[in-house]
Design a protein around this motif. Structure first.
Motif, PDB file in Angstrom:
ATOM      1  N   UNK A 125      -2.967   0.398  -4.132  1.00 47.35           N
ATOM      2  CA  UNK A 125      -2.917  -0.906  -3.486  1.00 47.35           C
ATOM      3  C   UNK A 125      -2.556  -1.926  -4.551  1.00 47.35           C
ATOM      4  N   UNK A 126      -1.359  -2.489  -4.425  1.00 49.43           N
ATOM      5  CA  UNK A 126      -0.863  -3.414  -5.432  1.00 49.43           C
ATOM      6  C   UNK A 126      -1.370  -4.825  -5.134  1.00 49.43           C
ATOM      7  N   UNK A 127      -1.995  -5.422  -6.145  1.00 48.04           N
ATOM      8  CA  UNK A 127      -2.569  -6.756  -6.018  1.00 48.04           C
ATOM      9  C   UNK A 127      -2.034  -7.633  -7.142  1.00 48.04           C
ATOM     10  N   UNK A 128      -2.330  -8.894  -7.060  1.00 45.54           N
ATOM     11  CA  UNK A 128      -1.924  -9.826  -8.096  1.00 45.54           C
ATOM     12  C   UNK A 128      -2.716  -9.524  -9.367  1.00 45.54           C
ATOM     13  N   UNK A 129      -2.057  -8.946 -10.360  1.00 50.01           N
ATOM     14  CA  UNK A 129      -2.707  -8.657 -11.628  1.00 50.01           C
ATOM     15  C   UNK A 129      -3.061  -7.207 -11.859  1.00 50.01           C
ATOM     16  N   UNK A 130      -2.738  -6.327 -10.910  1.00 48.28           N
ATOM     17  CA  UNK A 130      -3.058  -4.936 -11.134  1.00 48.28           C
ATOM     18  C   UNK A 130      -2.988  -4.095  -9.883  1.00 48.28           C
ATOM     19  N   UNK A 131      -3.603  -2.910  -9.968  1.00 45.92           N
ATOM     20  CA  UNK A 131      -3.544  -1.931  -8.889  1.00 45.92           C
ATOM     21  C   UNK A 131      -4.937  -1.367  -8.639  1.00 45.92           C
ATOM     22  N   UNK A 132      -5.271  -1.187  -7.368  1.00 43.79           N
ATOM     23  CA  UNK A 132      -6.508  -0.519  -6.972  1.00 43.79           C
ATOM     24  C   UNK A 132      -6.124   0.860  -6.454  1.00 43.79           C
ATOM     25  N   UNK A 133      -6.781   1.896  -6.991  1.00 47.68           N
ATOM     26  CA  UNK A 133      -6.448   3.266  -6.638  1.00 47.68           C
ATOM     27  C   UNK A 133      -7.649   3.974  -6.020  1.00 47.68           C
ATOM     28  N   UNK A 134      -7.353   4.898  -5.121  1.00 49.25           N
ATOM     29  CA  UNK A 134      -8.414   5.655  -4.480  1.00 49.25           C
ATOM     30  C   UNK A 134      -7.842   6.840  -3.733  1.00 49.25           C
ATOM     31  N   UNK A 135      -8.669   7.453  -2.897  1.00 47.57           N
ATOM     32  CA  UNK A 135      -8.273   8.650  -2.168  1.00 47.57           C
ATOM     33  C   UNK A 135      -8.425   8.435  -0.665  1.00 47.57           C
ATOM     34  N   UNK A 176       0.853  -1.180   0.000  1.00 43.86           N
ATOM     35  CA  UNK A 176       0.000   0.000   0.000  1.00 43.86           C
ATOM     36  C   UNK A 176       0.893   1.235   0.000  1.00 43.86           C
ATOM     37  N   UNK A 177       0.720   2.087  -1.004  1.00 43.74           N
ATOM     38  CA  UNK A 177       1.525   3.299  -1.140  1.00 43.74           C
ATOM     39  C   UNK A 177       0.592   4.505  -1.111  1.00 43.74           C
ATOM     40  N   UNK A 178       0.887   5.470  -0.235  1.00 43.62           N
ATOM     41  CA  UNK A 178       0.068   6.675  -0.093  1.00 43.62           C
ATOM     42  C   UNK A 178       0.894   7.883  -0.501  1.00 43.62           C
ATOM     43  N   UNK A 179       0.329   8.688  -1.432  1.00 43.11           N
ATOM     44  CA  UNK A 179       0.992   9.923  -1.867  1.00 43.11           C
ATOM     45  C   UNK A 179      -0.058  11.015  -2.059  1.00 43.11           C
TER      46      UNK A 179
END
Length: 303
Positions: free
Chosen positions: A275-285, A266-269
């Motif tokens: 949120x890095x998952x198997x097969x891709x990334x989930x993004x939000x605020x 989980x990377x916050x900027x």
């Protein structure tokens, strides 16, 4: 035909308020029973003088329906000589001495497809287990938690990513239809029910940090997104950063792409997260700290 004499046990949730309105229209609602509120604590609450409010108690007061707290309910229900007890989102199992006071028995609305997801928060576990179907069950109560015969049930497809608020609203609507039909059936002197298949039963506890976690090594990105995007509108603390729950906004975006991060990273900027998952990334605020504090104060004052 005389109307059924009914007592309602509820928490103050939208489900319990909807049940109150239905019972007021179709039965002789003799009493509403709610959990006793926790004692007021804290200097700030005492200073501002805010008291806990319960929408179900407010509705009962406006309609001049008798009310009780659960610790005095047994005596009151016995005195009321009720035919039926109805339960809609009550936080505790009713003891036999209360159910025995109702001539016909007790009906409970439960937010899952029983016998699956018995327990206090079935909608959470419906999302956690990535169920393809969801629904609402009306069942007769016995000494087992959510274990009585099924009177009626509605089921429908749970489309991935559907918000839990939408599912709950449909559960309320469908639940009232089930209860209305069953009340007519009971009023004619009948009682119907199908025993639950115990071999298919599951029972989950109240969700807490000790009772669940996302397994990023086995969950697909679609399952993670469905769980987070579905439940975030009702609880936004489903992700953990440095041992603390991260508050996030709804409407999460799923992007399928390759990356070299370990699943679950989980990377916050700048108030956004990946949120890095198997097969891709989930993004939000991320909810800003000041807004998080403001919400916490509002919840604190409202009880």
């Amino acid at each position: 035909m005389e109307r059924l004499r009914v007592a309602l046990f509820g928490s103050g949730s939208p489900m319990s308020v909807a049940a109150f309105r239905l019972l007021r229209q179709t039965t002789q609602l003799t009493r509403v029973v709610v959990p006793r509120p926790r004692p007021e604590r804290g200097f700030l609450r005492r200073i501002v003088g805010r008291e806990r409010t319960n929408p179900l108690l407010n509705a009962a007061a406006e309609a001049c329906v008798a009310t009780s707290f659960e610790d005095g309910a047994s005596r009151d229900i016995q005195r009321d000589a009720v035919d039926l007890i109805c339960v809609a989102t009550f936080p505790r199992l009713l003891p036999p001495e209360i159910l025995d006071h109702a001539r016909v028995g007790g009906l409970n609305l439960h937010g899952s497809l029983l016998p699956r997801h018995r327990g206090p928060d079935p909608l959470f576990w419906t999302y956690f287990d990535a169920d393809r179907e969801c629904g609402i069950t009306l069942h007769w109560m016995n000494s087992a938690a959510d274990g009585g015969d099924i009177a009626a049930q509605r089921r429908w497809e749970l489309v991935p990513g559907t918000r839990a608020t939408a599912v709950y609203k449909r559960q309320v609507d469908e639940g009232m239809n089930l209860l209305a039909d069953e009340l007519q059936y009971v009023a004619r002197g009948n009682r119907r029910g199908t025993p639950q298949d115990v071999s298919l039963a599951t029972h989950e506890p109240s969700p807490s940090r000790r009772t669940w976690s996302i397994d990023f090594n086995t969950w697909s990105i679609d399952r993670v997104w469905h769980f987070l995007n579905g439940l975030t509108p009702v609880r936004n603390d489903l992700l953990t950063l440095n041992g603390k729950r991260l508050q996030i906004f709804p409407n999460l975006q799923l992007t399928r792409r390759t990356h070299d991060r370990r699943p679950g990273t989980l990377v916050v900027r700048n108030r956004s997260f990946e949120l890095f998952c198997d097969g891709g990334v989930i993004e939000g605020h991320v909810v800003p700290p000041l807004l998080t504090l403001r919400r916490a104060v509002v919840r604190f004052l409202a009880g």
